[in-house]
Write a protein that holds these residues in place. Structure first.
Motif, PDB file in Angstrom:
ATOM      1  N   VAL A 162       0.815  -1.219   0.000  1.00 33.87           N
ATOM      2  CA  VAL A 162       0.000   0.000   0.000  1.00 33.87           C
ATOM      3  C   VAL A 162       0.843   1.262   0.000  1.00 33.87           C
ATOM      4  O   VAL A 162       0.300   2.361   0.102  1.00 33.87           O
ATOM      5  N   ALA A 163       2.144   1.129  -0.128  1.00 35.09           N
ATOM      6  CA  ALA A 163       3.025   2.294  -0.094  1.00 35.09           C
ATOM      7  C   ALA A 163       2.818   3.150  -1.338  1.00 35.09           C
ATOM      8  O   ALA A 163       2.535   2.632  -2.427  1.00 35.09           O
ATOM      9  N   PRO A 164       2.933   4.463  -1.222  1.00 30.37           N
ATOM     10  CA  PRO A 164       2.809   5.334  -2.403  1.00 30.37           C
ATOM     11  C   PRO A 164       3.891   5.017  -3.428  1.00 30.37           C
ATOM     12  O   PRO A 164       4.998   4.588  -3.087  1.00 30.37           O
ATOM     13  N   HIS A 165       3.557   5.230  -4.698  1.00 32.62           N
ATOM     14  CA  HIS A 165       4.520   4.948  -5.758  1.00 32.62           C
ATOM     15  C   HIS A 165       5.783   5.779  -5.593  1.00 32.62           C
ATOM     16  O   HIS A 165       6.890   5.318  -5.902  1.00 32.62           O
ATOM     17  N   GLY A 166       5.616   7.018  -5.116  1.00 33.04           N
ATOM     18  CA  GLY A 166       6.792   7.854  -4.934  1.00 33.04           C
ATOM     19  C   GLY A 166       7.765   7.302  -3.916  1.00 33.04           C
ATOM     20  O   GLY A 166       8.990   7.423  -4.073  1.00 33.04           O
ATOM     21  N   LYS A 167       7.251   6.679  -2.841  1.00 34.79           N
ATOM     22  CA  LYS A 167       8.122   6.097  -1.818  1.00 34.79           C
ATOM     23  C   LYS A 167       8.926   4.933  -2.388  1.00 34.79           C
ATOM     24  O   LYS A 167      10.129   4.810  -2.135  1.00 34.79           O
ATOM     25  N   ILE A 168       8.260   4.072  -3.155  1.00 43.07           N
ATOM     26  CA  ILE A 168       8.966   2.944  -3.763  1.00 43.07           C
ATOM     27  C   ILE A 168       9.987   3.446  -4.772  1.00 43.07           C
ATOM     28  O   ILE A 168      11.102   2.907  -4.867  1.00 43.07           O
ATOM     29  N   ALA A 169       9.621   4.496  -5.514  1.00 34.42           N
ATOM     30  CA  ALA A 169      10.556   5.035  -6.498  1.00 34.42           C
ATOM     31  C   ALA A 169      11.815   5.586  -5.833  1.00 34.42           C
ATOM     32  O   ALA A 169      12.924   5.421  -6.352  1.00 34.42           O
ATOM     33  N   GLN A 170      11.667   6.225  -4.674  1.00 36.77           N
ATOM     34  CA  GLN A 170      12.840   6.743  -3.961  1.00 36.77           C
ATOM     35  C   GLN A 170      13.790   5.622  -3.561  1.00 36.77           C
ATOM     36  O   GLN A 170      15.016   5.760  -3.658  1.00 36.77           O
ATOM     37  N   ILE A 171      13.232   4.509  -3.111  1.00 35.09           N
ATOM     38  CA  ILE A 171      14.079   3.374  -2.716  1.00 35.09           C
ATOM     39  C   ILE A 171      14.794   2.789  -3.925  1.00 35.09           C
ATOM     40  O   ILE A 171      15.993   2.466  -3.874  1.00 35.09           O
ATOM     41  N   LEU A 172      14.076   2.670  -5.040  1.00 38.13           N
ATOM     42  CA  LEU A 172      14.682   2.090  -6.233  1.00 38.13           C
ATOM     43  C   LEU A 172      15.773   2.993  -6.799  1.00 38.13           C
ATOM     44  O   LEU A 172      16.834   2.511  -7.220  1.00 38.13           O
ATOM     45  N   ILE A 173      15.514   4.310  -6.820  1.00 39.83           N
ATOM     46  CA  ILE A 173      16.508   5.230  -7.378  1.00 39.83           C
ATOM     47  C   ILE A 173      17.803   5.210  -6.573  1.00 39.83           C
ATOM     48  O   ILE A 173      18.901   5.333  -7.126  1.00 39.83           O
ATOM     49  N   ALA A 174      17.666   5.035  -5.247  1.00 47.02           N
ATOM     50  CA  ALA A 174      18.857   5.018  -4.389  1.00 47.02           C
ATOM     51  C   ALA A 174      19.524   3.653  -4.340  1.00 47.02           C
ATOM     52  O   ALA A 174      20.597   3.523  -3.733  1.00 47.02           O
ATOM     53  N   HIS A 175      18.950   2.638  -4.948  1.00 48.94           N
ATOM     54  CA  HIS A 175      19.498   1.282  -4.864  1.00 48.94           C
ATOM     55  C   HIS A 175      20.775   1.184  -5.695  1.00 48.94           C
ATOM     56  O   HIS A 175      20.849   1.662  -6.831  1.00 48.94           O
ATOM     57  N   TYR A 176      21.783   0.522  -5.145  1.00 45.49           N
ATOM     58  CA  TYR A 176      23.091   0.458  -5.803  1.00 45.49           C
ATOM     59  C   TYR A 176      23.014  -0.301  -7.133  1.00 45.49           C
ATOM     60  O   TYR A 176      23.674   0.062  -8.118  1.00 45.49           O
ATOM     61  N   ALA A 177      22.190  -1.359  -7.193  1.00 46.71           N
ATOM     62  CA  ALA A 177      22.116  -2.156  -8.418  1.00 46.71           C
ATOM     63  C   ALA A 177      21.470  -1.377  -9.545  1.00 46.71           C
ATOM     64  O   ALA A 177      21.916  -1.438 -10.699  1.00 46.71           O
ATOM     65  N   LEU A 178      20.441  -0.639  -9.230  1.00 45.42           N
ATOM     66  CA  LEU A 178      19.778   0.139 -10.270  1.00 45.42           C
ATOM     67  C   LEU A 178      20.639   1.321 -10.701  1.00 45.42           C
ATOM     68  O   LEU A 178      20.659   1.691 -11.880  1.00 45.42           O
ATOM     69  N   ARG A 179      21.344   1.931  -9.763  1.00 48.09           N
ATOM     70  CA  ARG A 179      22.248   3.039 -10.116  1.00 48.09           C
ATOM     71  C   ARG A 179      23.363   2.536 -11.018  1.00 48.09           C
ATOM     72  O   ARG A 179      23.783   3.225 -11.948  1.00 48.09           O
ATOM     73  N   ALA A 180      23.835   1.341 -10.765  1.00 49.97           N
ATOM     74  CA  ALA A 180      24.888   0.788 -11.607  1.00 49.97           C
ATOM     75  C   ALA A 180      24.388   0.532 -13.025  1.00 49.97           C
ATOM     76  O   ALA A 180      25.140   0.626 -13.994  1.00 49.97           O
ATOM     77  N   ALA A 181      23.090   0.254 -13.144  1.00 51.59           N
ATOM     78  CA  ALA A 181      22.540  -0.061 -14.462  1.00 51.59           C
ATOM     79  C   ALA A 181      22.145   1.180 -15.248  1.00 51.59           C
ATOM     80  O   ALA A 181      22.283   1.207 -16.469  1.00 51.59           O
ATOM     81  N   PHE A 182      21.679   2.226 -14.543  1.00 48.99           N
ATOM     82  CA  PHE A 182      21.114   3.373 -15.253  1.00 48.99           C
ATOM     83  C   PHE A 182      21.863   4.673 -15.024  1.00 48.99           C
ATOM     84  O   PHE A 182      21.885   5.528 -15.890  1.00 48.99           O
ATOM     85  N   VAL A 183      22.413   4.873 -13.830  1.00 53.70           N
ATOM     86  CA  VAL A 183      22.913   6.182 -13.452  1.00 53.70           C
ATOM     87  C   VAL A 183      24.403   6.306 -13.681  1.00 53.70           C
ATOM     88  O   VAL A 183      24.869   7.246 -14.316  1.00 53.70           O
ATOM     89  N   GLU A 184      25.153   5.391 -13.179  1.00 55.36           N
ATOM     90  CA  GLU A 184      26.607   5.537 -13.161  1.00 55.36           C
ATOM     91  C   GLU A 184      27.193   5.131 -14.506  1.00 55.36           C
ATOM     92  O   GLU A 184      27.817   4.088 -14.653  1.00 55.36           O
ATOM     93  N   HIS A 185      26.934   5.983 -15.522  1.00 54.74           N
ATOM     94  CA  HIS A 185      27.445   5.718 -16.859  1.00 54.74           C
ATOM     95  C   HIS A 185      28.511   6.722 -17.270  1.00 54.74           C
ATOM     96  O   HIS A 185      28.832   6.861 -18.439  1.00 54.74           O
ATOM     97  N   ALA A 186      29.050   7.472 -16.315  1.00 55.80           N
ATOM     98  CA  ALA A 186      30.083   8.467 -16.634  1.00 55.80           C
ATOM     99  C   ALA A 186      31.354   7.760 -17.100  1.00 55.80           C
ATOM    100  O   ALA A 186      31.634   6.627 -16.705  1.00 55.80           O
ATOM    101  N   PRO A 187      32.129   8.415 -17.973  1.00 56.47           N
ATOM    102  CA  PRO A 187      33.382   7.790 -18.436  1.00 56.47           C
ATOM    103  C   PRO A 187      34.278   7.418 -17.267  1.00 56.47           C
ATOM    104  O   PRO A 187      34.388   8.150 -16.287  1.00 56.47           O
ATOM    105  N   TYR A 188      34.945   6.283 -17.400  1.00 57.64           N
ATOM    106  CA  TYR A 188      35.778   5.768 -16.330  1.00 57.64           C
ATOM    107  C   TYR A 188      37.069   6.572 -16.241  1.00 57.64           C
ATOM    108  O   TYR A 188      37.753   6.793 -17.225  1.00 57.64           O
ATOM    109  N   ASP A 189      37.373   7.038 -15.044  1.00 53.28           N
ATOM    110  CA  ASP A 189      38.578   7.819 -14.793  1.00 53.28           C
ATOM    111  C   ASP A 189      39.563   6.919 -14.071  1.00 53.28           C
ATOM    112  O   ASP A 189      39.343   6.509 -12.932  1.00 53.28           O
ATOM    113  N   GLU A 190      40.674   6.602 -14.737  1.00 54.09           N
ATOM    114  CA  GLU A 190      41.634   5.691 -14.144  1.00 54.09           C
ATOM    115  C   GLU A 190      42.245   6.258 -12.872  1.00 54.09           C
ATOM    116  O   GLU A 190      42.693   5.518 -12.007  1.00 54.09           O
TER     117      GLU A 190
END
Length: 434
Positions: free
Chosen positions: A33-61
């Protein structure tokens, strides 16, 4: 959650399982029964999802904490479009014109309704009680009992306790009553009466009468919550307002209805949050919840050249013989619209009445004018005449607690519907009181 997510995006099942497991771990049973926004906040902050969608910056050695971006072929891809929930105010009612009070916090709500925050908290957590607890152990803000119907079955009457009833009356006066229902709703609104409903269908060749089954219990708390959200109140305030005006009974109390012939499914619906029949706020909120039903049925009647109005759970259509009211397809469409809007038509109480027979709706005859039946007038006249001879107590065969007020109410109703007949009854009253 994994199955639903896999329908929307093409991703590794292990990723979806990890996300679903962690969401449930954080929210627990509230995930359902949690609001969609609450679930979205948890997903956006999740490390696995960030690795898939967010952290796409060029790799700096030189950055020891950096990580190479995920290959594009491994990233989840959207398979279909899923619309976001509507959280804006729809143009259902012109809300600003009603000058609703601004409630931006729980203290402001308590101040508006003149109640203590602890009482609000108690009413908000009433459904957290153990489902198997008996009435003595279960917290409830209502006095509930089953009332048998004349034609079989029973209805559950839920009367709020005095403190809650006062709060509900303030909420009705200061917020809910300011919103007008659909113009076809003639019951439970200021300036309208049973007579207004009947007069719309006077002198029509055909009258179709339908009845909605279990009208109040059909209005769930989710619909009431949506109404308060449409008024412009935020999620927290809407939930608190919904808790004030909805009820839920124990399993034991719900199962008592089966002794009166109530089926198990209907009895079980009372264990979910619903509008209680007996609360001062329920009629007005039920009218607002049926706004979509009234809107669609009025359009259906207009397309057939007929008239439509609703008094509480009574739906009435009237028109010429060429209007199509006698067509089975019209009635089936009425039933389909009611089901789509969350209600159900009681087939046993449906009546199609031509002008050649008595057209009887909501207790009034509408063949030539809105009037009470001759039998009802004769019965009341006989009771009053005998009461003038033998006294009121001798005529109280139904054992009414306040028989005098009961008869006065029926006499006043007769005066409103038919002043000539009402004047005759009032003359008999003078002999009783003399």
């Amino acid at each position: 959650m994994v199955a639903n997510a896999s329908l929307q995006i093409d991703a590794e099942r292990s990723l979806l399982s990890t996300l679903a497991t962690d969401v449930v771990a954080v929210l627990g049973t509230r995930a359902a029964v949690a609001p969609h926004g609450k679930i979205a906040q948890i997903l956006i902050a999740h490390y696995a999802l960030r690795a898939a969608f967010v952290e796409h910056a060029p790799y700096d050695e030189e950055d020891e904490e950096g990580a190479p971006p995920l290959p594009a072929a491994w990233r989840p891809v959207r398979k279909s479009f899923m619309a976001a929930p509507i959280i804006t105010r729809p143009a259902l009612w012109p809300i600003p014109s009603y000058n609703l009070p601004a409630i931006d916090s729980i203290p402001a709500l308590c101040e508006l309704l003149e109640m203590h925050p602890q009482r609000l908290e108690a009413w908000s957590r009433r459904w957290r009680q153990r489902p198997g607890a008996d009435d003595a152990q279960r917290h409830s803000a209502y006095f509930a009992y089953w009332q048998a119907k004349k034609r079989g079955g029973a209805r559950l009457i839920e009367i709020p306790k005095p403190d809650l009833k006062q709060v509900q009356r303030r909420l009705l006066e200061r917020v809910i009553a300011r919103i007008d229902p659909h113009e076809c709703a003639t019951g439970f609104r200021r300036g309208y009466s049973l007579l207004h409903h009947a007069e719309r269908h006077v002198g029509q060749p055909l009258v179709l009468k339908c009845d909605l089954r279990d009208f109040f219990v059909s209005v769930r708390a989710s619909r009431i919550h949506a109404i308060f959200r449409h008024m412009g109140y935020d999620e927290t305030i809407a939930r608190s307002l919904t808790a004030i005006v909805t009820s839920r009974v124990s399993r034991q109390r719900a199962n008592e209805g089966m002794q009166y012939g109530v089926d198990r499914n209907t009895a079980g619906r009372y264990q979910c949050d619903h509008l209680p029949q007996g609360a001062p706020t329920s009629p007005a909120l039920a009218n607002l919840a049926a706004f979509g039903l009234d809107l669609r049925l009025e359009s259906l009647a207009a397309s057939a050249g007929a008239k439509y109005s609703r008094y509480a759970d009574d739906l009435t259509f009237s028109g010429a013989r060429s209007s199509g009211l006698s067509n089975e397809r019209f009635y089936l469409r009425v039933c389909a619209i009611a089901l789509e809007e969350g209600f159900a038509v009681n087939v046993r109480k449906t009546r199609l009445m031509p002008a050649s027979q008595r057209q009887h709706i909501t207790g009034l005859v509408v063949n030539e004018r809105a009037n009470c039946s001759r039998e009802e007038f004769d019965q009341l006249k006989a009771i009053l005449t005998n009461a003038a001879r033998t006294g009121l107590d001798a005529q109280n065969r139904a054992r009414h607690r306040d028989f005098r007020s009961h008869l006065l109410g029926r006499t006043a109703f007769m005066e409103q519907i038919n002043p000539a007949r009402g004047a005759k009854l009032r003359e008999i009253w003078k002999r009783i009181e003399s």
